[in-house]
Design a protein around this motif. Structure first.
Motif, mmCIF file in Angstrom:
data_model
loop_
_atom_site.group_PDB
_atom_site.id
_atom_site.type_symbol
_atom_site.label_atom_id
_atom_site.label_comp_id
_atom_site.label_asym_id
_atom_site.label_seq_id
_atom_site.Cartn_x
_atom_site.Cartn_y
_atom_site.Cartn_z
ATOM 1 N N GLN A 80 -4.346 4.743 8.205
ATOM 2 C CA GLN A 80 -3.271 5.294 7.413
ATOM 3 C C GLN A 80 -3.284 6.810 7.473
ATOM 4 O OE1 GLN A 80 -0.885 3.701 6.234
ATOM 5 N NE2 GLN A 80 -1.431 1.678 5.509
ATOM 6 N N GLN A 81 -2.755 7.439 6.462
ATOM 7 C CA GLN A 81 -2.580 8.870 6.435
ATOM 8 C C GLN A 81 -3.927 9.586 6.563
ATOM 9 O OE1 GLN A 81 -0.009 6.815 6.194
ATOM 10 N NE2 GLN A 81 -0.425 6.622 4.019
ATOM 11 N N CYS A 130 -1.035 16.517 -4.366
ATOM 12 C CA CYS A 130 -0.222 15.376 -3.920
ATOM 13 C C CYS A 130 -1.140 14.181 -3.693
ATOM 14 C CB CYS A 130 0.529 15.720 -2.639
ATOM 15 S SG CYS A 130 1.400 14.305 -1.907
ATOM 16 N N ASN A 131 -0.946 13.128 -4.465
ATOM 17 C CA ASN A 131 -1.764 11.924 -4.317
ATOM 18 C C ASN A 131 -1.541 11.226 -2.986
ATOM 19 O OD1 ASN A 131 -3.107 11.964 -6.852
ATOM 20 N ND2 ASN A 131 -1.252 11.188 -7.851
ATOM 21 N N LYS A 132 -0.362 11.389 -2.420
ATOM 22 C CA LYS A 132 -0.073 10.745 -1.135
ATOM 23 C C LYS A 132 -0.828 11.437 -0.004
ATOM 24 C CE LYS A 132 4.087 9.160 -0.448
ATOM 25 N NZ LYS A 132 3.803 7.718 -0.250
ATOM 26 N N ARG A 133 -0.923 12.758 -0.099
ATOM 27 C CA ARG A 133 -1.628 13.523 0.925
ATOM 28 C C ARG A 133 -3.135 13.568 0.666
ATOM 29 N NH1 ARG A 133 0.328 18.118 -0.216
ATOM 30 N NH2 ARG A 133 -1.569 18.943 -1.173
ATOM 31 N N ILE A 178 5.360 -9.248 11.138
ATOM 32 C CA ILE A 178 5.445 -8.843 9.735
ATOM 33 C C ILE A 178 6.908 -8.780 9.309
ATOM 34 C CG2 ILE A 178 4.816 -7.070 8.058
ATOM 35 C CD1 ILE A 178 2.750 -6.083 10.186
ATOM 36 N N PRO A 179 7.338 -9.628 8.386
ATOM 37 C CA PRO A 179 8.706 -9.505 7.868
ATOM 38 C C PRO A 179 8.927 -8.107 7.300
ATOM 39 C CG PRO A 179 7.698 -11.547 7.128
ATOM 40 C CD PRO A 179 6.598 -10.726 7.755
ATOM 41 N N PHE A 180 10.093 -7.558 7.519
ATOM 42 C CA PHE A 180 10.339 -6.171 7.119
ATOM 43 C C PHE A 180 10.048 -5.939 5.640
ATOM 44 C CE2 PHE A 180 12.406 -2.234 6.193
ATOM 45 C CZ PHE A 180 12.271 -1.497 7.355
ATOM 46 N N ALA A 181 10.390 -6.885 4.800
ATOM 47 C CA ALA A 181 10.197 -6.720 3.360
ATOM 48 C C ALA A 181 8.734 -6.547 2.979
ATOM 49 C CB ALA A 181 10.795 -7.915 2.616
ATOM 50 N N GLU A 182 7.828 -6.971 3.854
ATOM 51 C CA GLU A 182 6.395 -6.898 3.549
ATOM 52 C C GLU A 182 5.706 -5.712 4.219
ATOM 53 O OE1 GLU A 182 4.685 -10.624 4.654
ATOM 54 O OE2 GLU A 182 6.199 -11.798 3.586
ATOM 55 N N PHE A 183 6.442 -4.922 4.985
ATOM 56 C CA PHE A 183 5.823 -3.866 5.792
ATOM 57 C C PHE A 183 5.462 -2.630 4.967
ATOM 58 C CE2 PHE A 183 6.060 -0.212 8.744
ATOM 59 C CZ PHE A 183 5.083 -0.609 9.650
ATOM 60 N N HIS A 184 6.393 -2.125 4.159
ATOM 61 C CA HIS A 184 6.144 -0.936 3.345
ATOM 62 C C HIS A 184 5.576 -1.346 1.984
ATOM 63 C CE1 HIS A 184 9.246 0.527 6.218
ATOM 64 N NE2 HIS A 184 8.500 1.608 6.194
ATOM 65 N N LEU A 185 4.677 -0.517 1.458
ATOM 66 C CA LEU A 185 3.994 -0.808 0.208
ATOM 67 C C LEU A 185 4.515 0.076 -0.918
ATOM 68 C CD1 LEU A 185 0.334 -0.959 1.590
ATOM 69 C CD2 LEU A 185 1.863 -2.892 1.130
ATOM 70 N N LEU A 186 4.474 -0.446 -2.139
ATOM 71 C CA LEU A 186 4.745 0.364 -3.314
ATOM 72 C C LEU A 186 3.563 1.299 -3.557
ATOM 73 C CD1 LEU A 186 6.227 -2.336 -5.711
ATOM 74 C CD2 LEU A 186 7.491 -0.612 -4.426
ATOM 75 N N PRO A 187 3.778 2.472 -4.159
ATOM 76 C CA PRO A 187 2.678 3.424 -4.318
ATOM 77 C C PRO A 187 1.589 2.949 -5.267
ATOM 78 C CG PRO A 187 4.639 4.215 -5.446
ATOM 79 C CD PRO A 187 5.055 3.031 -4.625
ATOM 80 N N GLY A 188 1.984 2.374 -6.417
ATOM 81 C CA GLY A 188 0.984 1.932 -7.375
ATOM 82 C C GLY A 188 -0.058 3.012 -7.616
ATOM 83 N N THR A 232 -2.295 3.667 -5.222
ATOM 84 C CA THR A 232 -2.732 4.084 -3.881
ATOM 85 C C THR A 232 -1.547 4.562 -3.049
ATOM 86 O OG1 THR A 232 -2.558 1.776 -3.147
ATOM 87 C CG2 THR A 232 -4.741 2.556 -3.863
ATOM 88 N N PRO A 233 -0.882 5.633 -3.444
ATOM 89 C CA PRO A 233 0.316 6.075 -2.719
ATOM 90 C C PRO A 233 0.027 6.527 -1.294
ATOM 91 C CG PRO A 233 -0.323 7.694 -4.374
ATOM 92 C CD PRO A 233 -1.142 6.468 -4.626
ATOM 93 N N HIS A 234 -1.229 6.797 -0.954
ATOM 94 C CA HIS A 234 -1.566 7.193 0.413
ATOM 95 C C HIS A 234 -1.503 6.013 1.371
ATOM 96 C CE1 HIS A 234 -5.206 5.768 -1.514
ATOM 97 N NE2 HIS A 234 -5.758 5.594 -0.331
ATOM 98 N N GLN A 235 -1.456 4.802 0.851
ATOM 99 C CA GLN A 235 -1.321 3.604 1.678
ATOM 100 C C GLN A 235 0.151 3.204 1.686
ATOM 101 O OE1 GLN A 235 -4.038 0.763 -0.007
ATOM 102 N NE2 GLN A 235 -5.850 1.846 0.724
ATOM 103 N N GLU A 236 0.847 3.546 2.749
ATOM 104 C CA GLU A 236 2.303 3.397 2.774
ATOM 105 C C GLU A 236 2.770 2.110 3.443
ATOM 106 O OE1 GLU A 236 3.695 6.965 4.606
ATOM 107 O OE2 GLU A 236 3.121 8.232 2.921
ATOM 108 N N THR A 237 1.989 1.562 4.354
ATOM 109 C CA THR A 237 2.375 0.352 5.073
ATOM 110 C C THR A 237 1.171 -0.577 5.197
ATOM 111 O OG1 THR A 237 1.794 1.084 7.317
ATOM 112 C CG2 THR A 237 3.948 1.774 6.462
#
Length: 334
Positions: free
Chosen positions: A26-27, A135-138, A193-203, A205-210
């Motif tokens: 991931q990131q 930034c929690n994502k970064r 992977i069905p598209f709906a399951e590919f991207h993740l909600l931040p919850g 762990t926003p650094h985990q995007e897919t």
């Protein structure tokens, strides 16, 4: 930008082995795949990303678009956005995808950007791209400066107390509505992977995007066969007419017969932390008359649960109007 090793693998197996060396796929991964580079190179220049090794996959045979025997359309991972948007099969059977791509970025960027790169596109939140800001994502655990800062362009759906960054992709909104499937090859084998399951909600762990794991290489995307009689459309609302990200957008795929909606697929962009598809909205449209009342009811459902911030509450009304207008346009007789 820090120094890095650059390799061009002769085949997918070598590319996967090189990327699997990364402790996190991931990131911030120490090994990253490079295709068009329209996101990765920017982030490397800003020191948001600092890979030790860059694996160029442009010479791998992943750049073709072909129709499959089952009627699906196969789109290679390194197909350029401009080629995808102007492909005859896409223009004929999936116009929503062509429209979405052509309303994103600029012609120059579309000539470089790729299918897989667009799937993995990072947020344009200004705090994510500014290493002087938390930034929690970064950098997990540092906080989210956007919550109490400049958040006009950010998400109102799917957010958490740790991140409110939105997904910037236009292409992904259309692919969500088209129910695309993403095909991945990695150390654990082949996955669809069905598209709906590919991207993740931040919850938390926003650094985990897919759902991408270490060593995973996106090889292609498949679109299901077009439904006879359907019409599709992409509507994007933004501050200016070109080279601008969506404040709200809608990808609509409808089948209308006898004045009634028999099938509906709807996804929205600009308002969610990922391409936002709500099954309840589709259920509210199906088997209903193609009328203003039906569209308004669906639009209200589309923004249920919205959590606006200090500067973006206007997106609730904007998103509703965007969806209503898109549904009206898509339901018009040919």
């Amino acid at each position: 930008m820090k120094s890095f090793a650059f390799i061009r693998p002769p085949d997918s197996a070598v590319a996967i082995a090189a990327q699997a060396e990364s402790p996190t796929a991931q990131q911030g991964a120490s090994v990253r795949f490079l295709a068009g580079g329209t996101t990765l190179v920017d982030l490397m220049k800003l020191n948001v990303e600092g890979p030790d090794k860059v694996v160029d996959i442009n010479r791998l045979p992943l750049d073709q678009i072909e129709s499959l025997p089952d009627g699906c359309l196969k789109i290679g991972a390194t197909v350029r956005n401009s080629a995808l948007a102007n492909h005859p099969a896409v223009l004929r059977d999936y116009p929503v995808l062509s429209q979405a791509i052509l309303q994103g970025a600029s012609a120059q960027l579309r000539n470089r950007a790729t299918t897989a790169g667009n799937l993995l596109q990072r947020t344009r939140c200004i705090y994510f791209r500014d290493t002087a800001m938390p930034c929690n994502k970064r950098e997990p655990g540092t906080g989210c400066a956007a919550i109490h800062g400049h958040n006009r362009n950010l998400a109102i759906l799917g957010t958490s107390e740790h991140c409110i960054a939105n997904n910037p992709s236009d292409m992904c909104v259309a692919m969500a509505a088209l129910e695309a499937v993403i095909h991945v090859t990695g150390p654990k084998g082949v996955r669809a992977i069905p598209f709906a399951e590919f991207h993740l909600l931040p919850g938390e762990t926003p650094h985990q995007e897919t759902v991408i794991q270490p060593g995973d290489l996106i090889t292609h995307v498949t679109l299901p066969p077009p439904v006879p009689g359907n019409k599709s459309l992409y509507l994007k609302l933004r501050d200016r007419a070109s080279y601008e990200f969506a404040l709200a957008s809608a990808a609509v795929v409808l089948t209308v017969a006898g004045g009634r909606i028999t099938r509906a697929r709807v996804a929205m962009g600009g308002i969610g932390v990922k391409p936002w598809r709500t099954r309840e909205v589709e259920a509210a449209l199906e088997e209903q008359p193609a009328t203003e009342t039906t569209y308004q009811r669906a639009a209200e459902m589309a923004v249920q649960g919205a959590r606006p911030q200090s500067e973006n509450a206007f997106k609730i009304e904007l998103a509703k109007r965007c969806l209503i207008h898109a549904l009206k346009l898509a339901a018009q007789p040919a």
